[in-house]
Design a protein around this motif. Structure first.
Motif, short mmCIF file in Angstrom:
data_model
loop_
_atom_site.label_atom_id
_atom_site.label_comp_id
_atom_site.label_asym_id
_atom_site.label_seq_id
_atom_site.Cartn_x
_atom_site.Cartn_y
_atom_site.Cartn_z
N GLU A 85 12.21 15.60 17.76
CA GLU A 85 12.18 15.77 19.36
C GLU A 85 11.85 15.05 20.76
O GLU A 85 12.60 14.47 21.09
CB GLU A 85 10.48 16.23 19.59
N THR A 86 11.06 13.76 19.57
CA THR A 86 11.41 12.33 20.73
C THR A 86 12.14 11.60 20.58
O THR A 86 12.35 10.14 21.69
CB THR A 86 9.99 11.67 20.61
N LEU A 87 13.10 12.04 19.24
CA LEU A 87 14.38 10.27 19.00
C LEU A 87 13.79 9.28 18.89
O LEU A 87 14.47 8.11 19.12
CB LEU A 87 15.30 10.80 19.93
N GLY A 88 12.46 9.31 19.19
CA GLY A 88 11.99 7.99 17.94
C GLY A 88 12.52 7.51 16.48
O GLY A 88 12.40 8.19 15.45
N PHE A 89 12.38 6.69 16.56
CA PHE A 89 12.82 5.48 15.04
C PHE A 89 12.14 4.67 14.85
O PHE A 89 11.91 3.92 15.24
CB PHE A 89 14.76 5.70 15.39
N SER A 90 11.98 4.31 13.71
CA SER A 90 11.44 4.26 12.96
C SER A 90 12.20 3.07 11.42
O SER A 90 13.24 4.22 10.37
CB SER A 90 10.13 4.08 12.25
N ALA A 91 12.35 1.82 11.11
CA ALA A 91 12.72 1.30 10.08
C ALA A 91 11.98 0.37 9.29
O ALA A 91 11.37 -0.63 9.97
CB ALA A 91 13.75 0.83 10.53
N LEU A 92 11.07 0.83 7.96
CA LEU A 92 10.48 -0.08 7.34
C LEU A 92 10.70 -0.41 5.69
O LEU A 92 12.14 0.10 5.63
CB LEU A 92 9.11 0.20 7.78
N SER A 93 9.57 -1.17 4.93
CA SER A 93 10.18 -0.95 3.73
C SER A 93 9.81 -0.45 2.91
O SER A 93 8.58 0.43 3.20
CB SER A 93 9.94 -2.94 3.91
N GLY A 94 9.88 -0.65 1.84
CA GLY A 94 9.30 0.96 0.90
C GLY A 94 9.07 0.49 -0.49
O GLY A 94 10.11 -0.48 -0.63
N VAL A 95 8.68 1.56 -1.79
CA VAL A 95 8.41 0.47 -2.84
C VAL A 95 9.25 1.79 -4.30
O VAL A 95 8.46 3.41 -3.57
CB VAL A 95 7.37 -0.01 -3.61
N TYR A 96 10.13 2.02 -4.65
CA TYR A 96 10.89 3.43 -5.27
C TYR A 96 10.01 3.08 -6.93
O TYR A 96 10.09 2.00 -7.42
CB TYR A 96 12.32 2.80 -5.39
N MET A 97 9.69 3.99 -7.04
CA MET A 97 8.75 4.11 -8.33
C MET A 97 9.16 5.62 -9.13
O MET A 97 9.71 6.17 -8.66
CB MET A 97 7.16 4.83 -7.91
N ARG A 98 8.48 5.28 -10.32
CA ARG A 98 8.93 6.30 -11.09
C ARG A 98 6.99 7.07 -11.73
O ARG A 98 6.33 6.05 -11.87
CB ARG A 98 9.56 6.17 -12.41
N TYR A 99 7.00 8.33 -12.14
CA TYR A 99 5.59 8.28 -12.14
C TYR A 99 6.77 10.41 -12.97
O TYR A 99 6.78 11.04 -12.40
CB TYR A 99 4.22 8.94 -11.43
N ARG A 100 6.02 10.22 -14.46
CA ARG A 100 6.60 11.42 -15.29
C ARG A 100 7.80 12.38 -14.66
O ARG A 100 8.04 13.47 -14.59
CB ARG A 100 5.41 12.37 -15.05
N GLY A 101 8.97 11.60 -14.67
CA GLY A 101 10.00 11.90 -14.62
C GLY A 101 10.28 12.35 -13.02
O GLY A 101 12.29 12.41 -12.69
N ASN A 102 10.35 12.18 -12.29
CA ASN A 102 10.08 12.15 -10.59
C ASN A 102 10.25 10.57 -9.90
O ASN A 102 9.40 9.72 -10.63
CB ASN A 102 8.71 12.99 -10.23
#
Length: 262
Positions: A85-102
């Motif tokens: 709606e606002t075309l607001g954009f965000s870029a940040l970092s994250g952690v890739y995780m696994r739990y019970r096959g997902n």
């Protein structure tokens, strides 16, 4: 693959390519044409993996430090969020995780500006779409969303990789994080636990906009929390961002097993 998932994947790949294009076109206008364009061209997936492989196998590190670096580097992703709606954009970092096959991404809530259909995680040339926002807590400042498996990343396993606060939250303990401060990277940083502020950890290292959501690991390679923000100091001249004092949301505030089991 369903049509909806295919659309999300196409969007994720487009989102990642647009962000890379912005980095290559806009930043040079700010006066760093040669430095940034050359740096981004150099940081392709193969080169990143080769450089990191060299670093984490250095004989200067102990076995526990190597595990910490392996997990920090291998699980890091860039998170991209768009508000339609606002075309607001965000870029940040994250952690890739696994739990019970997902597979899931843990990141900061303040960087999620849209819904799941405009949310993606990427690393190098690989991008995956959000399949479901599992949890978002804007007061504590964390978000978790489910994604397809990533081929270029190594997930940390939950709950095995989570730190126990009795052993991992001590003053001057060494910590590591990998992220995208100032949208450059990924870069890997080290620091120490400098203190505590209420229910949050304060570490002395370096961070800037874009590093939010980065996983912070102790010397044993256990996740102790995610970067939330820089501290802010007040002087006679006004307020100033302290880019070497970083506020971290500890994992016990996030309670990952409970959130992922819901």
């Amino acid at each position: 693959m369903t049509k909806k998932t295919k659309r999300h994947l196409e969007f994720a790949l487009w989102f990642n390519s647009v962000f890379t294009f912005v980095l290559k076109i806009i930043l040079p206008v700010l006066g760093i044409v040669i430095l940034i364009s050359g740096f981004i061209d150099y940081l392709n997936v193969t080169t990143q993996q080769r450089v990191y492989e060299y670093e984490v196998t250095s004989t200067q590190y102990s076995l526990s430090e190597k595990q910490a670096l392996d997990r920090s580097v291998g699980s890091n992703v860039r998170v991209l969020s768009l508000n339609k709606e606002t075309l607001g954009f965000s870029a940040l970092s994250g952690v890739y995780m696994r739990y019970r096959g997902n597979y899931y991404i843990l990141t900061s809530a303040h960087g999620i500006v849209g819904e799941c259909d405009t949310l993606a995680a990427s690393y190098g040339q690989e991008a995956v779409p959000c399949e479901e926002i599992v949890a978002i807590d804007r007061e504590t400042d964390y978000a978790i969303f489910r994604v397809p498996e990533m081929q270029s990343r190594t997930p940390i396993r939950i709950p095995q990789a989570l730190a126990r606060w009795q052993k991992s939250y001590n003053l001057l303990d060494k910590v590591y994080y990998t992220g995208y401060p100032n949208s450059i990277g990924p870069t890997t940083w080290t620091g120490t636990i400098a203190g505590f502020s209420g229910d949050y950890i304060v570490i002395q290292s370096y961070a800037w906009s874009g590093a939010s959501g980065s996983g912070v690991f102790d010397e044993n390679g256990e996740l102790i929390g995610i970067i939330m923000a820089n501290d802010v100091g007040r002087t006679e001249f006004g307020y100033q961002v302290l880019n070497n004092f970083i506020i971290v949301v500890p994992v016990w505030r996030i309670d990952l097993p409970s959130n992922l089991s819901e």
